[in-house]
Enzyme design. Structure first.
Site, PDB file in Angstrom:
ATOM      1  N   HIS A   1     -23.257 -10.670  -4.094  1.00 10.82           N
ATOM      2  CA  HIS A   1     -22.021  -9.987  -4.501  1.00 10.82           C
ATOM      3  C   HIS A   1     -20.966 -11.076  -4.759  1.00 10.82           C
ATOM      4  O   HIS A   1     -20.006 -11.225  -4.009  1.00 10.82           O
ATOM      5  CB  HIS A   1     -21.586  -9.028  -3.386  1.00 10.82           C
TER       6      HIS A   1
ATOM      7  N   CYS B   1     -15.578  -6.314   3.383  1.00  8.78           N
ATOM      8  CA  CYS B   1     -15.570  -6.029   1.945  1.00  8.78           C
ATOM      9  C   CYS B   1     -15.253  -4.568   1.659  1.00  8.78           C
ATOM     10  O   CYS B   1     -14.789  -4.254   0.560  1.00  8.78           O
ATOM     11  CB  CYS B   1     -16.909  -6.406   1.334  1.00  8.78           C
TER      12      CYS B   1
ATOM     13  N   ASP C   1     -19.636  -6.403   7.589  1.00  7.21           N
ATOM     14  CA  ASP C   1     -20.011  -5.490   6.508  1.00  7.21           C
ATOM     15  C   ASP C   1     -20.836  -4.372   7.145  1.00  7.21           C
ATOM     16  O   ASP C   1     -21.202  -4.442   8.338  1.00  7.21           O
ATOM     17  CB  ASP C   1     -20.808  -6.252   5.433  1.00  7.21           C
TER      18      ASP C   1
HETATM   19  N1   CP Z   1     -16.512  -4.020  -1.820  1.00 10.75           N
HETATM   20  C1   CP Z   1     -17.031  -3.306  -2.834  1.00 10.75           C
HETATM   21  O1   CP Z   1     -17.775  -3.821  -3.697  1.00 10.75           O
HETATM   22  O2   CP Z   1     -16.630  -2.004  -2.848  1.00 10.75           O
HETATM   23  P1   CP Z   1     -17.249  -0.861  -3.774  1.00 10.75           P
HETATM   24  O3   CP Z   1     -18.679  -0.674  -3.369  1.00 10.75           O
HETATM   25  O4   CP Z   1     -16.386   0.346  -3.526  1.00 10.75           O
HETATM   26  O5   CP Z   1     -17.161  -1.314  -5.209  1.00 10.75           O
HETATM   27  N1  NVA Z   2     -23.682  -4.785   1.631  1.00  9.84           N
HETATM   28  C1  NVA Z   2     -23.025  -3.632   1.061  1.00  9.84           C
HETATM   29  C2  NVA Z   2     -21.813  -4.052   0.309  1.00  9.84           C
HETATM   30  C3  NVA Z   2     -21.011  -2.934  -0.296  1.00  9.84           C
HETATM   31  C4  NVA Z   2     -19.845  -3.404  -1.085  1.00  9.84           C
HETATM   32  C5  NVA Z   2     -24.003  -2.863   0.190  1.00  9.84           C
HETATM   33  O1  NVA Z   2     -24.754  -3.495  -0.573  1.00  9.84           O
HETATM   34  O2  NVA Z   2     -24.030  -1.648   0.269  1.00  9.84           O
END
Ligand code: CP
Ligand code: NVA
Length: 304
Positions: A130, A263, A224
């Site tokens: 990400h 996040c 997270d």
């Molecule tokens: N942190 C983040 O990517 O949030 P969303 O999944 O809401 O886009």
């Molecule tokens: N690790 C999480 C991040 C969300 C923004 C996911 O992949 O769901």
């Protein structure tokens, strides 16, 4: 500085490129009016295989602030790659758009979009990475602590896409990163190898542990979700494994960490208590805001 063609993983960037993206994001944030026409007439297709709040809204509004236009595509055409190949999908989008922002199940889908098409592809979250999140997070750290390469950041919880991008960003700029995961929930072994190779060049440091004592003396603690999108395990089913890794006021005080980061979306009273999430040390809203400025910096670099 080496030109940037895509943002698929921070593994592909170097210190100069990352610090430039962060500095440019700070400049756009300080004077957005100066960039009001920077991407005038540019169109970006935003392709989402998974849900999103922050990413979708911050890309759309962010691009609009620079004079560009976003087209959102969800799964109304069915599963990506089913109606036509991902390569053909990318090639067709390249006929009309100037860039692709994609949130996908598999990192390989991003690579297929990039090779099938002829326009920049930006990773808006995959199973492995990400990167836009990590850029926004280090922008928030830079605002609070100055030089991001001097930061000591800790991540606590499930080793996942967000962890990997934070590790790679820290390694690329020569910062220190501590990752604490419960046994069995560690980060990807190849990402560790990649970070170690990068650290040998940049002077960064990576500590991997399952012990909370590894957190002593860090500047910020990052959490997270314990269960990422695409994994159907109920949160309560793994609560017993993760509960001692919850970020609460006692842990923050014991480690001496100055800031808490997440996040989002956050799961209150699971990976973090509301007291910490809503407390004075929490950077969650600056992180969310910085998604837009960091991504605007990335789009400016790739599309201008
Ligand atoms: N942190 C983040 O990517 O949030 P969303 O999944 O809401 O886009
Ligand atoms: N690790 C999480 C991040 C969300 C923004 C996911 O992949 O769901």
């Amino acid at each position: 500085m080496k030109p940037l063609n895509h943002l698929l993983t921070l593994k592909d960037l170097d210190k100069e490129q990352i610090l430039h993206l962060l500095d440019q994001a700070a400049k756009i944030k300080a004077a957005p009016q100066d960039y009001a026409n920077a991407l005038r007439g540019k169109s970006v297709v935003m392709l989402f295989e998974k849900p999103s709040l922050r990413t979708r809204v911050s890309f759309d509004i962010g691009l609009n602030k620079m004079g560009g236009h976003a087209v959102y595509l969800d799964q109304q055409n069915g599963e990506l790659g089913a109606r036509e190949t991902v390569k053909d999908f990318g090639a067709n989008i390249s006929c009309w758009a100037d860039g692709i922002v994609a949130r996908v199940f598999k990192q390989s889908t991003l690579e297929q979009l990039a090779t099938g098409g002829s326009i920049p592809v930006i990773n808006a979250l995959s199973d492995l990475y990400h990167p836009c999140q990590a850029l926004a997070d280090f922008l928030a750290l830079q605002e609070k602590l100055g030089d991001p390469s001097k930061v000591k950041l800790a991540y606590v919880g499930d080793g996942n896409n967000v962890t990997h991008s934070l590790m790679l960003l820290a390694a690329q700029i020569g910062a220190e990163m501590v990752v604490v995961c419960p046994p069995g929930y560690n980060v990807d072994g190849q990402v560790v190898v990649d970070c170690q190779a990068i650290n040998a060049r940049t002077g960064g440091k990576l500590t991997i542990s399952s012990e909370l004592s590894a957190l002593n003396g860090v500047d910020a603690i990052y959490a997270d979700t314990w269960v990422s999108m695409g994994d159907s395990t109920p949160l309560d089913q793994i609560k017993a494994v993760f509960s001692s890794y919850q970020i609460n006021a006692e842990l923050m005080a014991n480690t001496g960490a100055k800031f808490f980061m997440h996040c989002q979306p956050a799961h209150r009273e699971y990976e973090v208590t509301s007291e910490v999430l809503d407390g004075e040390q929490s950077l969650i809203l600056p992180q969310a805001e910085n998604r837009m400025w960091a991504q605007n910096s990335v789009m400016l670099e790739l599309l201008k």
